[in-house]
Design a protein around this motif. Structure first.
Motif, PDB file in Angstrom:
ATOM      1  N   ARG A 201       0.821  -1.213   0.000  1.00 37.86           N
ATOM      2  CA  ARG A 201       0.000   0.000   0.000  1.00 37.86           C
ATOM      3  C   ARG A 201       0.852   1.259   0.000  1.00 37.86           C
ATOM      4  O   ARG A 201       0.520   2.256  -0.659  1.00 37.86           O
TER       5      ARG A 201
ATOM      6  N   LEU B  79       1.004   4.188  -2.912  1.00 37.31           N
ATOM      7  CA  LEU B  79       0.845   5.612  -2.640  1.00 37.31           C
ATOM      8  C   LEU B  79       2.045   6.423  -3.129  1.00 37.31           C
ATOM      9  O   LEU B  79       1.885   7.529  -3.655  1.00 37.31           O
TER      10      LEU B  79
ATOM     11  N   SER C 139       2.139   9.443  -6.049  1.00 34.00           N
ATOM     12  CA  SER C 139       2.421  10.804  -5.611  1.00 34.00           C
ATOM     13  C   SER C 139       3.062  11.615  -6.738  1.00 34.00           C
ATOM     14  O   SER C 139       4.097  11.231  -7.282  1.00 34.00           O
TER      15      SER C 139
ATOM     16  N   GLU D  20      -1.424   6.970   4.692  1.00 33.02           N
ATOM     17  CA  GLU D  20      -1.636   8.090   3.773  1.00 33.02           C
ATOM     18  C   GLU D  20      -0.984   9.360   4.315  1.00 33.02           C
ATOM     19  O   GLU D  20      -0.361  10.114   3.561  1.00 33.02           O
ATOM     20  N   GLU D  21      -1.115   9.582   5.627  1.00 33.10           N
ATOM     21  CA  GLU D  21      -0.503  10.748   6.253  1.00 33.10           C
ATOM     22  C   GLU D  21       1.018  10.629   6.239  1.00 33.10           C
ATOM     23  O   GLU D  21       1.728  11.627   6.039  1.00 33.10           O
TER      24      GLU D  21
END
Length: 280
Positions: A234, A238, A242, A260-261
């Motif tokens: 995951r 991400l 980006s 995600e953060e």
């Protein structure tokens, strides 16, 4: 919406790669999964069905299915990649590739010759071939947390001693092979930075089969620890998606931050765990 991408996924039958493949396909990206044997084809092809999501065209009507990427499977032996031109031939065969993911490797198994042939030599040939291919703009390498020459400033002496024990006593050939490839990716990424080429080195700790969860990403507080394979997939997904990510080394463990953060933070702050290494 960013344009779809075509990802060449090397080591597509591996556990992390199998978790990553559906994530990329759901983005509408095409994936060509490179595997080593015909016996693996069925398992990899089975990753594509049942990817159903809803499409939002921006007009408030989200009926219909989103475009799902196409999955192709290519059987090629990475052990047979003896020169850069062998890797370039694969890139030329799979037309339209712009992202490359290396999730292959002997993993320290099969003897030192196999480890060097795949984790070092084939990996380096693909890095150089990708960097020399104008259409390829991103290369993500899955490495491991302890792959470094020098003690980073953010690790304690105890953490560094633990890493050195693994690197010199437990997995010395794997360590040398992975480090060589990691350093080439960083150097090549610097050389091609002006052309927009990005080299991402994702460096997980000990892999587990636990569900994905919160993470510690960037400069981890320790050289040892666990991380879910699903979390690795995951986070890789991400990072590839980006738009602002730059060439970087990012260490990864289970932690306390939503992934995600965590990805948004390391991208925004330009975190780079390569600090302290000779190539830096």
């Amino acid at each position: 919406m960013p344009a779809p991408h075509h990802v060449l996924l090397l080591g597509g039958h591996g556990k992390v790669a199998q978790l990553l493949t559906p994530l990329l396909l759901r983005r509408g990206w095409d994936v060509t999964s490179v595997i080593r044997s015909e016996e693996q084809v069925t398992a990899v092809r089975a990753l594509a069905p049942h990817l159903t999501t809803r499409r939002d065209d921006g007009d408030g009507d989200n009926s219909g299915e989103a475009k799902v990427g196409k999955l192709d499977v290519l059987v090629r032996s990475l052990e047979a990649v003896k020169e850069e031109r062998d890797a370039r031939a694969v890139l030329e065969e799979v037309r339209g590739v712009d992202y490359v993911v290396w999730s292959a490797g002997a993993g320290g198994k099969g003897g030192s010759d196999l480890t060097y042939a795949i984790d070092r030599d084939a990996a380096i040939h693909f890095i150089r071939a990708a960097a020399a291919t104008p259409t390829v703009t991103r290369f993500l390498m899955v490495s491991y947390l302890g792959s470094r020459r020098n003690k980073p400033a953010w690790w304690s002496d105890e953490a560094w001693a633990a890493a050195e024990d693994v690197n010199t006593r437990v997995l010395p050939h794997y360590y040398r092979a992975k480090l060589a490839a990691d350093e080439v990716l960083y150097s090549v990424s610097k050389e091609r930075a002006s052309s927009g080429f990005v080299g991402i080195n994702l460096r997980p700790g000990t892999l587990t089969i636990e569900p994905a969860g919160k993470v510690e990403l960037g400069k981890t507080g320790h050289s040892k620890g666990k991380i879910s394979r699903e979390s690795v997939a995951r986070v890789a997904n991400l990072l590839l998606a980006s738009e602002e990510v730059k060439s970087t080394w990012l260490d990864l463990l289970d932690g306390e931050e939503e992934m995600e953060e965590a990805v948004a933070r390391v991208v925004r702050e330009g975190v780079n765990a390569v600090e302290g290494e000779d190539v830096f």
